[in-house]
Write a protein that holds these residues in place. Structure first.
Motif, PDB file in Angstrom:
ATOM      1  N   MET A 119      -7.767   9.148  26.944  1.00 64.11           N
ATOM      2  CA  MET A 119      -6.320   9.104  26.744  1.00 64.11           C
ATOM      3  C   MET A 119      -6.004   8.270  25.485  1.00 64.11           C
ATOM      4  N   ASP A 120      -5.120   8.782  24.671  1.00 63.88           N
ATOM      5  CA  ASP A 120      -4.732   8.055  23.463  1.00 63.88           C
ATOM      6  C   ASP A 120      -3.603   7.103  23.840  1.00 63.88           C
ATOM      7  N   SER A 146      -0.553   6.598  21.445  1.00 65.19           N
ATOM      8  CA  SER A 146       0.451   7.677  21.401  1.00 65.19           C
ATOM      9  C   SER A 146       1.344   7.632  22.626  1.00 65.19           C
ATOM     10  N   VAL A 147       0.731   7.369  23.786  1.00 66.82           N
ATOM     11  CA  VAL A 147       1.524   7.315  25.019  1.00 66.82           C
ATOM     12  C   VAL A 147       2.490   6.143  24.963  1.00 66.82           C
ATOM     13  N   THR A 190      -3.256  12.948  27.484  1.00 65.50           N
ATOM     14  CA  THR A 190      -2.241  12.280  26.642  1.00 65.50           C
ATOM     15  C   THR A 190      -0.971  13.105  26.630  1.00 65.50           C
ATOM     16  N   GLN A 203       2.753  12.167  28.024  1.00 58.57           N
ATOM     17  CA  GLN A 203       3.898  12.161  27.112  1.00 58.57           C
ATOM     18  C   GLN A 203       5.015  13.079  27.638  1.00 58.57           C
TER      19      GLN A 203
END
Lengths: 61, 494
Positions: free
Chosen positions: A1-2, A5-6, B2, B6
């Motif tokens: 998971m980035d 970015s989250v 991700t 989001q």
């Protein structure tokens, strides 16, 4: 998971959501606060900001 | 992962916005808001003033508020545009006999739509009871089968007590009300606004008055006399100020007015002597034999009219009286029936309970006294009549007065453990909305709060209080569909 970015998404989304819901509440009194407090997004904004900062530090480290 | 997170983060506020819109639209037209002590409500802004309410009480797990002053105010911001509100109150009235809830209709005129909440006298009566819609009919012994039979052939008015209900006027005027010589009143000076009722058999009503503008206070003092029948003005006469708007303390002249009211139907008429406190009504002569003033009279002084103060005699059927004077010259001993009441200090209120029933004579040696009563007042025994039933308030003693019938617009409470649950409904279109600013715009008034009032008559006098656990308000309007909503939006955009 980035994470970065989250966290960035969380920060921006929370900030603009807070603006939106406070604006709606000012325009139509009690329309938002009868359901929830818009300041929860302000809290999420700071959580996101902190998370984003943490992810930046870890990347540098 | 991700992208998923989001998307979720963005969706949450979108869904919450949808929830806000859906909640606001309120398609089923019913919205309930609740106030409980210790919690914050978005719509119900607490009980005020704080000096009359204690909201911090708790027994076990129950929070409640104790109300020990009168009145108590409650501001309510409605959750939208609704037509009616059903109010439910969880209360424990304890030793407070009467509790009422009102809503402001016109604040500047002091007009409040007051509704019964609890009336312990009615609740505790062990009389035969029948209900007809919202009306409650109680009789000490069975005489009438139902309320309709009672209204068709009622007993004497003195045997009837009403609460939030007006008896229909009878077509026939009792002969006693029309018997006797014309009522003429020149033995007392009345100060300021007064109103009285009289009875007519249909003949023209005529009245002549003599008054004086004593110019005690600055400002103009126009005068108007109005005659009403069935709520309509049937006769009127007006006069402008005497030309002296200063506080000169001098009356320029004695002034005379005559009013006539033709075309009356047999029954009651109400006459208003409408003027400020500078105007003294010295003589009032009518062509009808009976005239009684409603509840309160302000007996003025004779300064500038007579050389000395003169005694004033009045007759009343009141059970409770309050006497007070605003001047040192009004200090005197007043005789109420057989009792003597020492009016020793100006501005101090003297409360008297009348031991006897029927008409009591009151002698006021020096005039200059305010007389506040729960009955009617006349200045001669022959002119006295009471065309109304007993008003059932927090002090009425039904046994003492010989009342055998009660008609009330009253919904008894239901029980919820130690609490009594009282319900009433208001139509919101009739109620005034208040704004936070002193000079509100039309829009601010349209969006303002409603002001409710909890009335606890004489609660402080009897050192009583009531407890309130919860107030629930259910706002209602007709249901609407999404189509109706879209039409509303287009209408606003036009």
């Amino acid at each position: 998971m980035d994470r970065r970015s989250v966290a960035k998404t969380l920060t921006y989304t929370s900030f603009f959501s807070w603006l939106l819901f406070v604006g709606v509440e000012l325009a139509v009194t009690t329309s938002v606060t009868r359901v929830f407090s818009p300041h929860i997004f302000l809290l999420l904004f700071f959580v996101g900001l902190f998370w984003w900062y943490q992810s930046l530090i870890k990347k540098k480290g | 992962m991700t992208k998923f997170l989001q998307t979720l983060i963005i969706l949450v506020p979108v869904m919450m916005l949808g929830a806000v819109v859906f909640n606001y639209l309120d398609l089923d037209g019913v919205k309930t808001v609740v106030w409980e002590p210790g919690s914050q409500s978005t719509f119900i802004h607490g009980l005020r003033p704080s000096g009359r309410v204690d909201t911090t009480l708790r027994v076990g797990s129950e929070n409640f508020a104790r109300l020990y002053g009168d009145p108590i105010y409650l501001s309510v911001t409605p959750p939208g545009n609704y037509q009616t509100v059903d109010v439910s109150m969880w209360i424990d009235p304890k030793d407070q006999p009467v509790v009422e809830l009102g809503a402001t209709v016109n604040a500047s005129a002091g007009q409040i739509d007051l509704r019964p909440i609890v009336h312990q006298t009615i609740d505790n009566l062990k009389w035969e009871q029948t209900r007809q819609g919202d009306l409650f009919f109680l009789q000490r012994e069975h005489v009438y089968d139902n309320l309709s039979a009672f209204l068709d052939d009622p007993p004497s008015l003195s045997e009837i007590a009403t609460y939030h209900y007006d008896l229909p006027e009878q077509d026939l005027v009792p002969r006693d009300w029309l018997r006797g010589s014309a009522a003429r009143q020149s033995n007392v000076s009345l100060r300021g606004f007064h109103e009285f009722v009289a009875a007519t058999d249909g003949r023209q009503f005529e009245m002549e008055v003599m008054y004086m503008d004593m110019n005690r206070n600055p400002g103009e003092e126009p005068v108007a006399i109005r005659v009403y029948q069935d709520g309509e003005v049937v006769g009127e006469v007006k006069a402008d100020d005497d030309g002296d708007a200063s506080s000169s303390n001098v009356a320029l002249e004695r002034k005379f007015l005559r009013v006539e009211a033709p075309g009356l139907s047999p029954g009651l008429i109400k006459v208003e002597l409408n003027a400020g406190n500078d105007v003294y009504w010295r003589v009032v002569n009518t062509n009808v034999p009976k005239m009684t003033y409603s509840s309160n009279v302000h007996i003025g002084d004779e300064v500038g009219y007579l050389d000395d103060a003169r005694p004033v005699t009045l007759y009343t059927d009141a059970q409770h009286l309050t006497l007070f004077t605003r001047h040192a010259e009004g200090v005197q001993t007043v005789k109420v029936g057989n009792k003597e009441v020492e009016i020793a200090i100006p501005h101090e209120r003297y409360n008297i309970e009348n031991d006897s029933v029927g008409i009591t004579k009151i002698v006021i040696p020096r005039g200059d006294l305010l007389v506040v009563t729960d009955g009617r007042i006349a200045f001669s025994k022959d002119a006295f009549f009471n065309p109304f039933p007993v008003k059932l308030d927090d002090r009425t003693n039904l046994d003492k007065l010989g009342v055998n019938y009660v008609v009330a617009e009253y919904k008894p409470t239901t029980s919820d453990r130690r609490w009594e649950v009282a319900e009433t409904t208001f139509a919101l279109a009739n109620l005034e909305r208040e704004s936070a600013t002193g000079d509100p715009t039309a829009k601010e008034l349209e969006e303002g709060s409603y002001r409710f009032v909890i009335s606890l008559p004489r609660v402080a006098d009897r050192d009583a209080s009531i407890d309130v656990k919860k107030i629930e308000m259910t706002f209602k309007r007709p249901e609407r569909t999404l189509q109706d909503v879209l039409k509303l939006i287009f209408k606003k955009l036009e």
